[in-house]
Write a protein that holds these residues in place. Structure first.
Motif, PDB file in Angstrom:
ATOM      1  N   PHE B  35      17.518  20.538  -8.583  1.00  0.00           N
ATOM      2  CA  PHE B  35      16.153  20.006  -8.171  1.00  0.00           C
ATOM      3  C   PHE B  35      15.851  18.780  -8.798  1.00  0.00           C
ATOM      4  O   PHE B  35      15.225  17.919  -8.374  1.00  0.00           O
ATOM      5  CB  PHE B  35      15.048  20.991  -8.335  1.00  0.00           C
ATOM      6  N   PHE B  36      16.607  18.336  -9.853  1.00  0.00           N
ATOM      7  CA  PHE B  36      16.538  16.997 -10.460  1.00  0.00           C
ATOM      8  C   PHE B  36      17.394  15.971 -10.021  1.00  0.00           C
ATOM      9  O   PHE B  36      16.996  14.926  -9.350  1.00  0.00           O
ATOM     10  CB  PHE B  36      16.525  17.185 -11.928  1.00  0.00           C
ATOM     11  N   LEU B  37      18.525  16.481 -10.013  1.00  0.00           N
ATOM     12  CA  LEU B  37      19.627  15.379  -9.324  1.00  0.00           C
ATOM     13  C   LEU B  37      20.911  16.352  -9.124  1.00  0.00           C
ATOM     14  O   LEU B  37      21.689  16.749  -9.596  1.00  0.00           O
ATOM     15  CB  LEU B  37      20.165  14.408 -10.422  1.00  0.00           C
ATOM     16  N   ILE B 198       4.938   6.706   5.475  1.00  0.00           N
ATOM     17  CA  ILE B 198       3.496   6.664   5.433  1.00  0.00           C
ATOM     18  C   ILE B 198       2.863   7.305   6.804  1.00  0.00           C
ATOM     19  O   ILE B 198       2.034   7.966   6.715  1.00  0.00           O
ATOM     20  CB  ILE B 198       3.033   5.211   5.060  1.00  0.00           C
ATOM     21  N   ALA B 199       3.275   6.825   7.994  1.00  0.00           N
ATOM     22  CA  ALA B 199       2.934   7.058   9.226  1.00  0.00           C
ATOM     23  C   ALA B 199       3.497   7.357  10.121  1.00  0.00           C
ATOM     24  O   ALA B 199       3.877   6.421  11.239  1.00  0.00           O
ATOM     25  CB  ALA B 199       1.985   5.669   9.398  1.00  0.00           C
ATOM     26  N   SER B 200       4.649   8.439  10.116  1.00  0.00           N
ATOM     27  CA  SER B 200       5.339   8.800  11.214  1.00  0.00           C
ATOM     28  C   SER B 200       5.671  10.083  11.340  1.00  0.00           C
ATOM     29  O   SER B 200       5.384  10.919  10.111  1.00  0.00           O
ATOM     30  CB  SER B 200       6.480   8.043  11.304  1.00  0.00           C
ATOM     31  N   ASN B 201       5.758  10.818  12.241  1.00  0.00           N
ATOM     32  CA  ASN B 201       6.457  12.051  12.441  1.00  0.00           C
ATOM     33  C   ASN B 201       7.863  12.292  12.589  1.00  0.00           C
ATOM     34  O   ASN B 201       8.420  13.250  12.602  1.00  0.00           O
ATOM     35  CB  ASN B 201       5.696  13.124  13.477  1.00  0.00           C
ATOM     36  N   ASN B 202       8.572  11.288  12.570  1.00  0.00           N
ATOM     37  CA  ASN B 202       9.966  10.920  12.745  1.00  0.00           C
ATOM     38  C   ASN B 202      10.648  10.098  11.985  1.00  0.00           C
ATOM     39  O   ASN B 202       9.801   9.327  10.956  1.00  0.00           O
ATOM     40  CB  ASN B 202      10.017  10.420  14.168  1.00  0.00           C
ATOM     41  N   GLY B 203      11.831  10.091  11.977  1.00  0.00           N
ATOM     42  CA  GLY B 203      12.597   9.087  11.012  1.00  0.00           C
ATOM     43  C   GLY B 203      13.107   9.747   9.984  1.00  0.00           C
ATOM     44  O   GLY B 203      12.536  10.539   9.548  1.00  0.00           O
ATOM     45  N   ILE B 204      14.189   8.783   9.308  1.00  0.00           N
ATOM     46  CA  ILE B 204      14.483   9.424   7.866  1.00  0.00           C
ATOM     47  C   ILE B 204      13.609   9.293   6.864  1.00  0.00           C
ATOM     48  O   ILE B 204      13.458  10.251   6.116  1.00  0.00           O
ATOM     49  CB  ILE B 204      15.936   8.533   7.707  1.00  0.00           C
ATOM     50  N   GLY B 205      12.733   8.327   7.080  1.00  0.00           N
ATOM     51  CA  GLY B 205      11.649   8.261   5.887  1.00  0.00           C
ATOM     52  C   GLY B 205      10.571   9.540   5.985  1.00  0.00           C
ATOM     53  O   GLY B 205      10.533  10.184   5.105  1.00  0.00           O
ATOM     54  N   ASN B 206      10.709   9.923   7.151  1.00  0.00           N
ATOM     55  CA  ASN B 206       9.502  11.106   7.348  1.00  0.00           C
ATOM     56  C   ASN B 206      10.268  12.194   6.949  1.00  0.00           C
ATOM     57  O   ASN B 206       9.831  13.150   6.029  1.00  0.00           O
ATOM     58  CB  ASN B 206       9.081  11.314   8.799  1.00  0.00           C
ATOM     59  N   LEU B 207      11.538  12.448   7.481  1.00  0.00           N
ATOM     60  CA  LEU B 207      12.619  13.798   6.920  1.00  0.00           C
ATOM     61  C   LEU B 207      12.559  13.697   5.317  1.00  0.00           C
ATOM     62  O   LEU B 207      12.467  15.036   4.904  1.00  0.00           O
ATOM     63  CB  LEU B 207      13.832  13.235   7.518  1.00  0.00           C
ATOM     64  N   MET B 208      12.611  12.632   4.622  1.00  0.00           N
ATOM     65  CA  MET B 208      12.648  12.694   3.319  1.00  0.00           C
ATOM     66  C   MET B 208      11.316  13.084   2.656  1.00  0.00           C
ATOM     67  O   MET B 208      11.424  13.985   1.542  1.00  0.00           O
ATOM     68  CB  MET B 208      13.251  11.300   2.695  1.00  0.00           C
ATOM     69  N   LEU B 209      10.210  12.591   3.064  1.00  0.00           N
ATOM     70  CA  LEU B 209       8.939  13.065   2.747  1.00  0.00           C
ATOM     71  C   LEU B 209       8.602  14.690   2.759  1.00  0.00           C
ATOM     72  O   LEU B 209       8.210  15.288   2.077  1.00  0.00           O
ATOM     73  CB  LEU B 209       8.004  12.289   3.632  1.00  0.00           C
ATOM     74  N   GLN B 210       9.156  15.055   4.254  1.00  0.00           N
ATOM     75  CA  GLN B 210       9.102  16.511   4.382  1.00  0.00           C
ATOM     76  C   GLN B 210      10.075  17.248   3.457  1.00  0.00           C
ATOM     77  O   GLN B 210       9.653  18.389   2.738  1.00  0.00           O
ATOM     78  CB  GLN B 210       9.518  16.658   5.834  1.00  0.00           C
ATOM     79  N   ALA B 211      11.262  16.872   3.204  1.00  0.00           N
ATOM     80  CA  ALA B 211      12.017  17.262   2.405  1.00  0.00           C
ATOM     81  C   ALA B 211      11.533  17.666   0.717  1.00  0.00           C
ATOM     82  O   ALA B 211      11.688  18.509   0.127  1.00  0.00           O
ATOM     83  CB  ALA B 211      13.513  16.878   2.063  1.00  0.00           C
ATOM     84  N   GLN B 212      10.794  16.470   0.503  1.00  0.00           N
ATOM     85  CA  GLN B 212      10.101  16.390  -0.844  1.00  0.00           C
ATOM     86  C   GLN B 212       9.153  17.499  -1.024  1.00  0.00           C
ATOM     87  O   GLN B 212       8.891  18.168  -1.983  1.00  0.00           O
ATOM     88  CB  GLN B 212       9.816  14.914  -1.059  1.00  0.00           C
ATOM     89  N   ALA B 213       8.248  17.472  -0.017  1.00  0.00           N
ATOM     90  CA  ALA B 213       7.113  18.528   0.161  1.00  0.00           C
ATOM     91  C   ALA B 213       7.556  19.893   0.017  1.00  0.00           C
ATOM     92  O   ALA B 213       7.027  20.917  -0.489  1.00  0.00           O
ATOM     93  CB  ALA B 213       6.408  18.457   1.313  1.00  0.00           C
ATOM     94  N   GLN B 214       8.812  20.249   0.536  1.00  0.00           N
ATOM     95  CA  GLN B 214       9.590  21.482   0.515  1.00  0.00           C
ATOM     96  C   GLN B 214      10.447  21.574  -0.571  1.00  0.00           C
ATOM     97  O   GLN B 214      11.172  22.698  -0.667  1.00  0.00           O
ATOM     98  CB  GLN B 214      10.151  21.674   1.944  1.00  0.00           C
ATOM     99  N   PHE B 215      10.326  20.589  -1.468  1.00  0.00           N
ATOM    100  CA  PHE B 215      11.366  20.555  -2.805  1.00  0.00           C
ATOM    101  C   PHE B 215      12.891  20.853  -2.483  1.00  0.00           C
ATOM    102  O   PHE B 215      13.457  21.397  -3.134  1.00  0.00           O
ATOM    103  CB  PHE B 215      10.854  21.892  -3.589  1.00  0.00           C
TER     104      PHE B 215
END
Lengths: 265, 257
Positions: B35-37, B198-215
Motif C-alpha cells: 500500500f506504500f509502493l 478535480i472535475a470528471s467521472n471519467n479518464g485516468i485522472g478520475n480512475l486514479m482518484l477512485q483507486a486512491q479512495a478505495q486504497f
C-alpha cells in the motif's frame, strides 16, 4: 561610360529619428559620390564609418534626411530592384538546395515572379549556367550546409546575379573567408565584372582587395562618414593575382593606407 | 549517415529494464508494504486485472488531450505568427501572456467547471490552456530570428512583408514549432489529468482518484503507467513528425555515442 549611374549628392543619414540627439547616430554626413555605369567601385574605410549605410541608401532600404540619392538617373524612393546584394554572411536558406536558393529572387522580383511557372526550365538553366560560371557546376542539388564557406559565398553571389541586375552591391563579401579562398573569389568577381559589364560597388576594409578589383577606390572617414579621398586605379586589365606583388600595386595600397590612418584619428 | 550501433539501439530497453529491476528488488529487499509502493510485478497484475477500465479511461484521456492539443496548435500557431508579424502586437500581448502563463492552470479548473460543468470540456480546455504557450513562444522566436541581411536581400528586390514571411519566416520557424509540439503534448496530458482528478467521472485522472479512495494502490500505479505509455507514444509521434518535416535543421553529430 555613362557618368553618374549612381549619384549621391550631399547625403546625410542618421538612425533613430530625424532630429539630432544623444541617441541618434549620424551615420553619414554630406556624402557625395558618383559611380559610372559598368564601373567597379570600392569603398574602404575604418570600421563603423557608415559603409553599410551607404549600401542601404543606394539600394533604397533607407532614405537620407538630407541630400539626394539617384540610381540609373532616377531618384531612389523605393527599393532599387535592378540591384543584387551579397553580404559577409552568405544568408542562404538551409531548407532549400543550392539551386532553389538561387531561384529565390526570381520568386520575388517582377517580371520574373509572374512568369516563374511558365519559364521555370529556362530559369533553372540560367541558374545552372551561373553556378557553372563560378565553378559550382553539379552542386545545385546540394544543401548549403553541405558546401564549404567559399562555395556558400559563391552561391550567394550567384543569387545576387540571378535576376540579371545592372548593379551589384557587395558588403564585405569575403570578410569571413580564409586568405586563399578569398583570392580565389576575387578572381571570380573580376571575371563576372568583365563578362557581364555590370556596375559593382564593393564595400570592404581590405585595401589589397579594393585595389586589385576596383577601377576607383573611395576612402571614407570615421563616423559620420564622408568621402576623404578618391583614387583611380589605372592598373591594366585583365589583372592577374601576381599584380598584387608589383611595386606600383604596393604603392597604391600604401597611399590608401595613409588615408585610412588619418581617417581613424 | 552511419548505422546506429547495436548498444545505442538497445539502450532504451536496457535502461528501462534496469529501472524496473532495481524497483522490484528494492521493494522486495526492503520489504516495502504494497500500500506504500507496490513492486512492478504487482502493478502489472493490477494493469491486467483492471484492463477494461484502464483501456476505457485511457481512451477518454487521450481524446481530451488530443482535442485540447489540437486547439493549442491552431491557436498557438496563429498567435505566434501574429506576435512575430508585428512589434505592436508583440509588445501588447507579451505581458498578458506571461501573466497568464504564470497562473497555475489547476486554479482555473473550478472556473471552467462553473462555466462548462464537469467532464469532457473542462479537461479539453485545461489541456489547451496549459499547452499553447510554448507553441506561441517558439513560433514567434523563429520569426524574430530572421537574419537582417536576408531581409535586406529580399526587400531590395521589392519583397512585401508577406513575401518575407512566406519564403523565410514560416519555413524558418517550423523547427521551433515542431520542437515545441513535443513539450506541448506532454503538458496537454498534465492539463487533462489535473482536470479529470478535480472535475470528471471519467479518464485516468478520475480512475486514479477512485483507486486512491478505495486504497487500491497498485491500480493508482497502473494508472500512472497507462499515462506514461500514452505520453511516450504521443511524444514519439511528435518527434517523428519533427524529423520528417524539418530534417534540414537536424544535422548535428553531437552526442553520437
Amino acid at each position: 561610360m555613362e557618368q553618374g549611374f549612381i549619384a549621391l549628392d550631399g547625403v546625410s543619414h542618421r538612425y533613430g529619428g530625424q532630429t539630432a540627439g544623444p541617441d541618434n547616430i549620424v551615420a553619414v554626413a554630406d556624402l557625395t559620390l558618383s559611380v559610372n555605369r559598368g564601373e567597379f567601385a570600392a569603398v574602404v574605410g575604418p570600421s563603423g564609418c557608415g559603409k553599410s549605410t551607404l549600401m542601404k541608401l543606394v539600394t533604397g532600404l533607407q532614405f537620407p534626411y538630407a541630400g539626394s540619392v539617384a540610381v540609373a538617373g532616377q531618384k531612389v524612393t523605393q527599393p532599387v530592384k535592378i540591384a543584387g546584394m551579397a553580404f559577409q554572411a552568405p544568408t542562404l536558406l538551409p531548407w532549400r538546395t543550392t539551386l532553389e536558393n538561387l531561384l529565390l529572387p526570381l520568386e520575388i522580383v517582377q517580371p520574373h515572379r509572374s512568369q516563374l511557372r511558365r519559364r521555370k526550365a529556362e530559369y533553372v538553366a540560367r541558374a545552372e549556367r551561373l553556378l557553372a560560371s563560378v565553378g559550382l557546376d553539379g552542386f545545385g542539388d546540394k544543401f548549403p550546409w553541405q558546401l564549404s564557406g567559399g562555395m556558400q559565398q559563391r552561391t550567394s553571389l550567384c543569387r545576387a546575379l540571378i535576376h540579371e541586375p545592372q548593379l551589384l552591391m557587395l558588403d564585405e563579401p569575403f570578410g569571413a573567408l580564409d586568405a586563399f579562398t578569398r583570392e580565389e573569389l576575387w578572381c571570380v568577381i573580376r571575371d563576372l565584372h568583365a563578362t557581364r559589364k555590370i556596375t559593382i560597388v564593393l564595400v570592404t576594409h581590405d585595401l589589397r582587395e579594393a585595389v586589385f578589383l576596383a577601377d576607383r577606390v573611395f576612402v571614407m572617414s570615421a563616423r559620420p562618414g564622408r568621402i576623404l579621398a578618391e583614387r583611380k586605379i589605372e592598373l591594366p586589365r585583365p589583372r592577374d593575382l601576381d599584380v598584387t606583388f608589383a611595386p606600383e600595386f604596393q604603392a597604391i595600397v600604401h597611399d590608401l593606407r595613409a588615408h585610412i590612418v588619418s581617417a581613424r584619428q | 549517415m552511419t548505422r546506429t550501433p547495436l548498444i545505442v539501439r538497445l539502450a532504451p530497453w536496457l535502461f528501462t529494464l534496469g529501472f524496473l529491476l532495481i524497483w522490484e528488488f528494492a521493494v522486495r529487499g526492503f520489504k516495502i508494504p504494497e500500500f506504500f509502493l507496490p513492486a512492478p510485478t504487482i502493478v502489472a497484475k493490477a494493469f491486467y486485472d483492471f484492463w477494461p477500465a484502464i483501456v476505457r479511461n485511457s481512451w477518454i484521456t487521450l481524446q481530451e488531450t488530443l482535442v485540447g492539443f489540437g486547439l493549442a496548435v491552431g491557436f498557438g500557431l496563429l498567435l505566434g505568427l501574429a506576435i512575430g508579424w508585428s512589434r505592436t502586437i508583440y509588445a501588447g500581448l507579451y505581458p498578458l501572456m506571461v501573466g497568464f502563463n504564470a497562473i497555475p492552470k489547476v486554479a482555473l479548473v473550478p472556473i471552467l467547471v462553473l462555466w462548462f460543468g464537469i467532464g469532457f470540456l473542462p479537461a479539453v480546455l485545461t489541456a489547451f490552456l496549459i499547452s499553447f504557450f510554448p507553441i506561441v513562444v517558439n513560433v514567434a522566436t523563429g520569426l524574430a530570428t530572421i537574419e537582417p541581411e536576408m531581409e535586406d536581400v529580399l526587400k531590395a528586390l521589392g519583397a512585401s512583408k508577406l513575401d518575407i514571411m512566406r519564403k523565410v519566416g514560416i519555413p524558418r520557424s517550423l523547427p521551433y514549432f515542431f520542437g515545441s509540439l513535443k513539450i506541448a503534448i506532454t503538458l496537454a496530458f498534465v492539463g487533462t489529468v489535473i482536470s479529470e482528478s478535480i472535475a470528471s467521472n471519467n479518464g485516468i485522472g478520475n480512475l486514479m482518484l477512485q483507486a486512491q479512495a478505495q486504497f487500491q494502490v497498485p491500480l493508482i500505479f497502473a494508472g500512472l503507467v497507462a499515462l506514461a505509455i500514452e505520453g511516450i507514444a504521443m511524444y514519439g509521434l511528435m518527434a517523428m513528425l519533427e524529423k520528417r518535416m524539418t530534417g534540414w535543421a537536424q544535422r548535428s553529430g553531437f552526442a553520437q555515442n
